[in-house]
Design a protein around this motif. Sequence first.
Motif, PDB file in Angstrom:
ATOM      1  N   GLU A 116      -2.172   4.652   5.158  1.00  8.22           N
ATOM      2  CA  GLU A 116      -2.222   4.426   3.716  1.00  8.22           C
ATOM      3  C   GLU A 116      -2.909   5.605   3.011  1.00  8.22           C
ATOM      4  O   GLU A 116      -3.861   6.185   3.544  1.00  8.22           O
ATOM      5  CB  GLU A 116      -2.994   3.134   3.470  1.00  8.22           C
ATOM      6  CG  GLU A 116      -2.991   2.664   2.045  1.00  8.22           C
ATOM      7  CD  GLU A 116      -3.994   1.530   1.854  1.00  8.22           C
ATOM      8  OE1 GLU A 116      -4.542   1.428   0.749  1.00  8.22           O
ATOM      9  OE2 GLU A 116      -4.208   0.772   2.809  1.00  8.22           O
ATOM     10  N   ASP A 117      -2.407   5.970   1.813  1.00  8.92           N
ATOM     11  CA  ASP A 117      -2.902   7.159   1.101  1.00  8.92           C
ATOM     12  C   ASP A 117      -4.428   7.251   1.048  1.00  8.92           C
ATOM     13  O   ASP A 117      -5.005   8.305   1.296  1.00  8.92           O
ATOM     14  CB  ASP A 117      -2.361   7.183  -0.341  1.00  8.92           C
ATOM     15  CG  ASP A 117      -0.927   7.687  -0.383  1.00  8.92           C
ATOM     16  OD1 ASP A 117      -0.379   8.015   0.692  1.00  8.92           O
ATOM     17  OD2 ASP A 117      -0.362   7.745  -1.481  1.00  8.92           O
ATOM     18  N   SER A 118      -5.088   6.152   0.721  1.00 12.13           N
ATOM     19  CA  SER A 118      -6.543   6.195   0.525  1.00 12.13           C
ATOM     20  C   SER A 118      -7.295   6.467   1.822  1.00 12.13           C
ATOM     21  O   SER A 118      -8.475   6.817   1.800  1.00 12.13           O
ATOM     22  CB  SER A 118      -7.036   4.891  -0.092  1.00 12.13           C
ATOM     23  OG  SER A 118      -6.804   3.826   0.797  1.00 12.13           O
ATOM     24  N   GLN A 119      -6.607   6.313   2.975  1.00 14.35           N
ATOM     25  CA  GLN A 119      -7.245   6.529   4.283  1.00 14.35           C
ATOM     26  C   GLN A 119      -6.721   7.791   4.953  1.00 14.35           C
ATOM     27  O   GLN A 119      -7.191   8.156   6.034  1.00 14.35           O
ATOM     28  CB  GLN A 119      -6.918   5.346   5.218  1.00 14.35           C
ATOM     29  CG  GLN A 119      -7.163   3.977   4.631  1.00 14.35           C
ATOM     30  CD  GLN A 119      -8.633   3.693   4.448  1.00 14.35           C
ATOM     31  OE1 GLN A 119      -9.448   4.158   5.237  1.00 14.35           O
ATOM     32  NE2 GLN A 119      -8.987   2.980   3.397  1.00 14.35           N
ATOM     33  N   ASP A 120      -5.723   8.460   4.336  1.00 17.19           N
ATOM     34  CA  ASP A 120      -4.987   9.539   5.001  1.00 17.19           C
ATOM     35  C   ASP A 120      -5.689  10.877   4.773  1.00 17.19           C
ATOM     36  O   ASP A 120      -5.871  11.293   3.631  1.00 17.19           O
ATOM     37  CB  ASP A 120      -3.556   9.585   4.440  1.00 17.19           C
ATOM     38  CG  ASP A 120      -2.622  10.411   5.305  1.00 17.19           C
ATOM     39  OD1 ASP A 120      -3.099  11.283   6.045  1.00 17.19           O
ATOM     40  OD2 ASP A 120      -1.405  10.168   5.209  1.00 17.19           O
ATOM     41  N   LEU A 163      -2.754  13.834   2.917  1.00 18.28           N
ATOM     42  CA  LEU A 163      -1.963  12.945   2.063  1.00 18.28           C
ATOM     43  C   LEU A 163      -0.471  13.254   2.090  1.00 18.28           C
ATOM     44  O   LEU A 163       0.367  12.365   2.047  1.00 18.28           O
ATOM     45  CB  LEU A 163      -2.490  13.082   0.631  1.00 18.28           C
ATOM     46  CG  LEU A 163      -2.009  12.108  -0.425  1.00 18.28           C
ATOM     47  CD1 LEU A 163      -2.380  10.691  -0.044  1.00 18.28           C
ATOM     48  CD2 LEU A 163      -2.607  12.478  -1.778  1.00 18.28           C
ATOM     49  N   ASP A 220       2.075   4.917   0.954  1.00 20.11           N
ATOM     50  CA  ASP A 220       1.978   5.854   2.078  1.00 20.11           C
ATOM     51  C   ASP A 220       2.904   7.020   1.760  1.00 20.11           C
ATOM     52  O   ASP A 220       4.060   7.043   2.160  1.00 20.11           O
ATOM     53  CB  ASP A 220       2.368   5.143   3.378  1.00 20.11           C
ATOM     54  CG  ASP A 220       2.361   6.080   4.581  1.00 20.11           C
ATOM     55  OD1 ASP A 220       1.853   7.209   4.463  1.00 20.11           O
ATOM     56  OD2 ASP A 220       2.883   5.670   5.636  1.00 20.11           O
ATOM     57  N   ALA A 236       0.851  -1.180   0.000  1.00 14.72           N
ATOM     58  CA  ALA A 236       0.000   0.000   0.000  1.00 14.72           C
ATOM     59  C   ALA A 236       0.890   1.234   0.000  1.00 14.72           C
ATOM     60  O   ALA A 236       1.955   1.241   0.607  1.00 14.72           O
ATOM     61  CB  ALA A 236      -0.896  -0.004   1.227  1.00 14.72           C
ATOM     62  N   SER A 251      -6.581  15.518   0.640  1.00  8.38           N
ATOM     63  CA  SER A 251      -7.028  14.345   1.365  1.00  8.38           C
ATOM     64  C   SER A 251      -7.700  13.412   0.368  1.00  8.38           C
ATOM     65  O   SER A 251      -8.309  13.864  -0.595  1.00  8.38           O
ATOM     66  CB  SER A 251      -8.025  14.771   2.443  1.00  8.38           C
ATOM     67  OG  SER A 251      -8.739  13.665   2.943  1.00  8.38           O
ATOM     68  N   LEU A 252      -7.565  12.121   0.594  1.00  7.18           N
ATOM     69  CA  LEU A 252      -8.236  11.148  -0.280  1.00  7.18           C
ATOM     70  C   LEU A 252      -9.362  10.429   0.456  1.00  7.18           C
ATOM     71  O   LEU A 252      -9.944   9.493  -0.084  1.00  7.18           O
ATOM     72  CB  LEU A 252      -7.224  10.122  -0.811  1.00  7.18           C
ATOM     73  CG  LEU A 252      -6.210  10.622  -1.835  1.00  7.18           C
ATOM     74  CD1 LEU A 252      -5.288   9.478  -2.251  1.00  7.18           C
ATOM     75  CD2 LEU A 252      -6.906  11.209  -3.052  1.00  7.18           C
ATOM     76  N   VAL A 253      -9.659  10.871   1.678  1.00  8.56           N
ATOM     77  CA  VAL A 253     -10.703  10.214   2.459  1.00  8.56           C
ATOM     78  C   VAL A 253     -12.034  10.326   1.701  1.00  8.56           C
ATOM     79  O   VAL A 253     -12.484  11.425   1.365  1.00  8.56           O
ATOM     80  CB  VAL A 253     -10.811  10.856   3.858  1.00  8.56           C
ATOM     81  CG1 VAL A 253     -11.977  10.276   4.640  1.00  8.56           C
ATOM     82  CG2 VAL A 253      -9.509  10.644   4.626  1.00  8.56           C
ATOM     83  N   ALA A 254     -12.642   9.186   1.429  1.00  4.81           N
ATOM     84  CA  ALA A 254     -13.815   9.143   0.561  1.00  4.81           C
ATOM     85  C   ALA A 254     -15.002   9.921   1.130  1.00  4.81           C
ATOM     86  O   ALA A 254     -15.827  10.442   0.382  1.00  4.81           O
ATOM     87  CB  ALA A 254     -14.218   7.691   0.311  1.00  4.81           C
TER      88      ALA A 254
END
Length: 130
Positions: free
Chosen positions: A31-35, A38, A24, A22, A119-122
């Motif tokens: 991990e980027d997708s949760q950070d 970023l 980071d 993953a 941020s990549l937080v969905a």
Amino acid sequence: MTRPLFIALVLLLFAAAPAPAATDTDGDGIEDSQDNCLETPNDSQLDSDGDGCGNACDADYDQTGSVDGSDFMILRSMMGRTSGDADFDGSVDLTGDDVVGGTDFIIFRAQMNGTPGPSLVATRDVSACP
Ligand SMILES: [Ca+2]
Ligand SMILES: [Ca+2]
Ligand SMILES: [Ca+2]
Ligand SMILES: [Ca+2]
């Protein structure tokens, strides 16, 4: 070597290869997708205003999507406040140490005239956290 055996060997090699790690980007263990920041190490992921951009990369206190003079006025009004004060606004405390002080100002200055995040937080609010 027979063709089916060769194919079986190739498949075996692929199966044995480790899954890609993953990513980071900022190396904070998130991990980027949760950070929620970023490009800013923030392993606490503290996000006082809950917009999906962590405090460490969110000097946009008034949620306009940009860091500008109106945010500076808010920072100035909070200078010296601690979490024990009744009017303390935790989102102005960029460092998350329960005090609004010089270090918060230095971080603010670096973000001035920019945008919060990235941020990549969905689940982030994309108008306040692009
Ligand atoms: Ca990270
Ligand atoms: Ca981060
Ligand atoms: Ca935030
Ligand atoms: Ca703003």
